[in-house]
Design an enzyme around this catalytic site. Sequence first.
Site, short mmCIF file in Angstrom:
data_model
loop_
_atom_site.label_atom_id
_atom_site.label_comp_id
_atom_site.label_asym_id
_atom_site.label_seq_id
_atom_site.Cartn_x
_atom_site.Cartn_y
_atom_site.Cartn_z
N CYS A 9 -81.38 8.87 24.87
CA CYS A 9 -81.25 8.39 26.25
C CYS A 9 -79.87 7.76 26.37
O CYS A 9 -78.95 8.13 25.64
CB CYS A 9 -82.38 7.42 26.62
SG CYS A 9 -82.49 5.95 25.57
N TRP A 10 -79.70 6.82 27.28
CA TRP A 10 -78.36 6.27 27.52
C TRP A 10 -77.86 5.45 26.31
O TRP A 10 -76.78 5.67 25.80
CB TRP A 10 -78.37 5.42 28.78
CG TRP A 10 -77.07 4.73 29.06
CD1 TRP A 10 -76.80 3.40 28.97
CD2 TRP A 10 -75.83 5.34 29.47
NE1 TRP A 10 -75.49 3.13 29.30
CE2 TRP A 10 -74.87 4.31 29.62
CE3 TRP A 10 -75.45 6.65 29.73
CZ2 TRP A 10 -73.55 4.55 29.99
CZ3 TRP A 10 -74.13 6.88 30.11
CH2 TRP A 10 -73.21 5.85 30.24
#
Length: 353
Positions: free
Chosen positions: A97-98
């Site tokens: 993810c980020w």
Amino acid sequence: MSEKLPKGVATVAQLAEFDTLIDARAPAEFAEDHLPGAISMPVLNDEERARVGTLYKQVSVFEAKKLGAALVAKNVARHIEQHMLDKPKSWRPLVYCWRGGQRSGAFSHILREIGWDAHRIQGGYKSWRQHVIEQLALLPPQVKFRVVTGATGSGKSRLLEALAARGGQVLHLEELAAHKGSVLGNLPGQPQPAQKGFETQLFAALSALDLTQPVFVEAESRKIGRLQVPDALLDAIRGAPGLRIDAPLPARVDFLLRDYDYAIADPAWLIERLGHLKGLQSNETLERWSLLIAARDFPALVEELLTQHYDPLYQRSQTANYDSFAAATRYATDRLDAAALDRLAAEILATSA
């Protein structure tokens, strides 16, 4: 001594060890940039991510986490049902993810609970992005670039394709940027990638090169459309030895009429694009070019564009920015059709080392 990673965590250096790379971020994040080969399986879509973020800021962390958990569970369940029921127990997915935190952590945890050896990337996309930036500074000086120069309309990009077809190594910047590098360079129906996405493509292309062999690249300006060529790459190209295509004006006009057929087919778009030259060309010149477009006298238009705008601009730019321009090995051709460019490619590969 290297730091031991927690169980179920991998680094960007371990990508090749996994069977599937899963991007758990929202679709808008994926569209801007993603790891090469990644599959988009968002645990929150764009609207859901905005809802959770608003709740986090305006109400409380607890309320945001409750909603987020419900949405993530629903979305992960859908992904498993739609994409993973046929996967064997030996399947090894890698999720990111980020920041490598809650979204990928939740997704990979569920997959591990099922029995798959799922991991998440330490630091998530941010660690990948840092890796790309570092490598785009380190790789270009190691490449044996050979810079293809020549006046506008000399078929430089098509020559790169001919070189690649004959087995030459090529870095095709305009192809990666989805733009031909001029005021008329926008490709119909093909938007340019985001800057981050462009840089990821550059890194992937550079990483795939054999650094012991020459790599042909076109002489470019700092910007290709709205995208910027990274400084280290631009410096490496500008300092590399060059070769120049020498083609007569009629051949270049004929080539551009073929290569920009989509512009000729849309006179209104062509007039609008040439309007961007206001300030560089007089109003009288721009008006004359509009009249040539209206009369569909495209050969005359292209010839004037070359002699009055592109040729002087190219000469100034190349002389100022490319060390090899004056001393470039010259390859003459009377034609710029596919057969002529293939012949040039064969000659260049035979004489390049």
